[in-house]
Design an enzyme around this catalytic site. Structure first.
Site, PDB file in Angstrom:
ATOM      1  N   CYS A 125     -41.133  57.523  42.312  1.00  0.00           N
ATOM      2  CA  CYS A 125     -40.301  56.385  42.679  1.00  0.00           C
ATOM      3  C   CYS A 125     -38.945  56.823  43.214  1.00  0.00           C
ATOM      4  O   CYS A 125     -38.272  57.638  42.607  1.00  0.00           O
ATOM      5  CB  CYS A 125     -40.061  55.509  41.450  1.00  0.00           C
ATOM      6  SG  CYS A 125     -41.408  54.404  41.191  1.00  0.00           S
ATOM      7  N   CYS A 160     -34.532  52.165  55.303  1.00  0.00           N
ATOM      8  CA  CYS A 160     -34.138  50.926  54.612  1.00  0.00           C
ATOM      9  C   CYS A 160     -32.653  50.694  54.831  1.00  0.00           C
ATOM     10  O   CYS A 160     -31.866  51.625  54.846  1.00  0.00           O
ATOM     11  CB  CYS A 160     -34.438  51.042  53.117  1.00  0.00           C
ATOM     12  SG  CYS A 160     -34.051  49.540  52.204  1.00  0.00           S
ATOM     13  N   CYS A 186     -29.556  51.821  48.297  1.00  0.00           N
ATOM     14  CA  CYS A 186     -29.406  51.963  46.842  1.00  0.00           C
ATOM     15  C   CYS A 186     -29.042  53.422  46.530  1.00  0.00           C
ATOM     16  O   CYS A 186     -29.608  54.343  47.127  1.00  0.00           O
ATOM     17  CB  CYS A 186     -30.689  51.575  46.123  1.00  0.00           C
ATOM     18  SG  CYS A 186     -31.154  49.861  46.416  1.00  0.00           S
ATOM     19  N   GLU A 240     -44.322  57.188  54.675  1.00  0.00           N
ATOM     20  CA  GLU A 240     -45.097  57.843  53.610  1.00  0.00           C
ATOM     21  C   GLU A 240     -45.735  56.831  52.661  1.00  0.00           C
ATOM     22  O   GLU A 240     -45.189  55.745  52.440  1.00  0.00           O
ATOM     23  CB  GLU A 240     -44.177  58.761  52.800  1.00  0.00           C
ATOM     24  CG  GLU A 240     -43.628  59.904  53.640  1.00  0.00           C
ATOM     25  CD  GLU A 240     -42.742  60.866  52.853  1.00  0.00           C
ATOM     26  OE1 GLU A 240     -42.604  62.006  53.304  1.00  0.00           O
ATOM     27  OE2 GLU A 240     -42.191  60.480  51.805  1.00  0.00           O
ATOM     28  N   CYS A 245     -31.782  56.168  45.686  1.00  0.00           N
ATOM     29  CA  CYS A 245     -33.029  56.163  46.453  1.00  0.00           C
ATOM     30  C   CYS A 245     -32.947  57.035  47.711  1.00  0.00           C
ATOM     31  O   CYS A 245     -32.019  56.902  48.506  1.00  0.00           O
ATOM     32  CB  CYS A 245     -33.358  54.717  46.843  1.00  0.00           C
ATOM     33  SG  CYS A 245     -34.789  54.575  47.921  1.00  0.00           S
TER      34      CYS A 245
HETATM   35  S1  SF4 Z   1     -34.716  51.194  46.377  1.00  0.00           S
HETATM   36 FE1  SF4 Z   1     -34.628  52.292  48.357  1.00  0.00          FE
HETATM   37  S2  SF4 Z   1     -36.204  51.351  49.594  1.00  0.00           S
HETATM   38 FE2  SF4 Z   1     -35.833  49.956  47.867  1.00  0.00          FE
HETATM   39  S3  SF4 Z   1     -34.253  48.531  48.608  1.00  0.00           S
HETATM   40 FE3  SF4 Z   1     -33.151  50.197  47.648  1.00  0.00          FE
HETATM   41  S4  SF4 Z   1     -32.694  51.634  49.306  1.00  0.00           S
HETATM   42 FE4  SF4 Z   1     -34.303  50.258  50.036  1.00  0.00          FE
END
Ligand code: SF4
Length: 354
Positions: free
Chosen positions: A345, A120, A124, A93, A127
């Site tokens: 975000c 990813c 995090c 996306e 996220c």
């Molecule tokens: S914020 Fe999301 S996309 Fe960015 S490094 Fe952390 S887990 Fe990965």
């Protein structure tokens, strides 16, 4: 199809050689390159300035990886989110964020937020992408093509060109270092859009070795580092990667980056209710920021599905920002955009990839 070569992986001189081997004049390579990188052609048939015969030869020997727009969603604030289907059926996306002139209300700027990985590895806690499994790195062409699509969307919908590009979508750009830098090279080169690197921002969780490498390469685009909390205990809880690369290592790498490039660094701070939004948190963060000349983006949180975190209150956000401003720091509070379509975000994660 299997034996055809991906034409987007050829350098300028390799393309020239290949075209000559097909019995064509070398200048045809430049035309093909313009179709691929500037006009965003997705098939040889679209390259109408080439003879039919050459188009057939290209079709026989090469392929252009298919990148289809699978979905476009529009937020009530004008933000648009695109889902792309890639050649192997994966989805990624990106987001187009228009801005309006304060007096005329007419759109006058548009920022493209693009992705560098499908999923990813870094997980995090705040996220949505981090909750997906890591699938693969995007190729430089796949990164670049997001820009092509968002640029034409900005032209068609808002009659503006892209003013800025942020590499802040799905994935950690510095864990896909080579393809990300190749894509930026194309965006900034005459082969692509000749965009000033100063209008491009790479946003990272903070991978110290890769930041040092950027410094050694004296990159000219902007670097934004997500700090989110300036204590290791809390940061490791929020971003598990901090256990591998704690704040001390990150600070050294950022200092080195500034020393080598002379560039001001942006520190991102995602503010979370009762986690990192106290005045004590602001003091600790301000102390960390002293390492280099910087500016700070405070990002208001957009809760994702089943999130353990909440949005802070406007009053706590204001006090946090005021404490930093009181120390003469440059502070922006980033408004939340596109959260009704999960385009803000930390919200990017195509359902098809979950
Ligand atoms: S914020 Fe999301 S996309 Fe960015 S490094 Fe952390 S887990 Fe990965």
């Amino acid at each position: 199809m299997e034996n055809k070569f991906d034409i987007t992986t050829l350098t300028n001189s390799e393309l020239k050689d290949s075209i000559q081997k097909l019995g064509e004049k070398p200048f045809r390579a430049k035309q093909i390159s313009e179709w691929l990188w500037q006009k965003g052609a997705s098939s040889f048939d679209e390259m109408t300035s080439l003879s039919k015969n050459l188009r057939e030869k290209l079709e026989l020997n090469f392929k252009i990886p298919a990148i289809k727009i699978a979905q476009i969603q529009k937020s009530s604030d004008g933000t648009m989110k695109l889902a792309f289907e890639l050649v192997d059926g994966e989805f990624v996306e990106s987001v187009l964020i228009p801005d309006r002139d304060a007096s005329t209300e007419a759109p006058n700027r548009a920022t493209a937020c693009i992705s560098t990985q499908v999923g990813c590895k870094l997980g995090c806690a705040f996220c949505a992408t981090g909750k997906m499994k890591f699938r693969r790195n995007l190729t430089s062409y796949e990164i670049f093509r997001q820009v092509v699509s968002l640029k034409s969307l900005a032209n068609d919908n808002f009659s503006v060109d892209l003013s800025n590009i942020v590499l802040m979508g799905m994935g950690e750009p510095l864990l896909n270092y080579d393809n990300t830098l190749d894509a930026i090279d194309i965006i900034t080169s005459p082969k692509g859009f000749a965009m000033s690197p100063r209008r491009i921002t790479l946003s990272t969780i903070g991978v110290p070795n890769a930041i040092r490498k950027l410094a050694d390469e004296k990159v000219r685009f902007n670097l934004a580092v997500s700090i989110h909390t300036a204590t290791n205990l809390k940061r490791s809880a929020l971003m598990p990667f901090n256990k591998t690369a704690p704040l001390e290592n990150l600070a050294e790498a950022v200092e080195y980056f500034h020393e080598k490039t002379g560039s001001r660094v942006t520190f991102e701070y995602l503010i979370l209710k009762n986690f990192n939004d106290s005045l004590k948190d602001a003091e600790t963060f301000a102390k960390f920021c002293r390492i280099v000349p910087c500016k700070v983006n405070i990002i208001d949180y957009n809760p994702t599905e089943n999130s353990q975190f909440e949005k802070t209150t406007p009053a706590r956000l204001r006090s946090f920002a005021e404490l930093l401003e009181g120390k003469n720091m440059i502070v922006n509070v980033r408004r939340s955009r596109g959260d009704d379509i999960a385009a803000a975000c930390g919200q990017l994660a195509n359902k098809k990839n979950n």
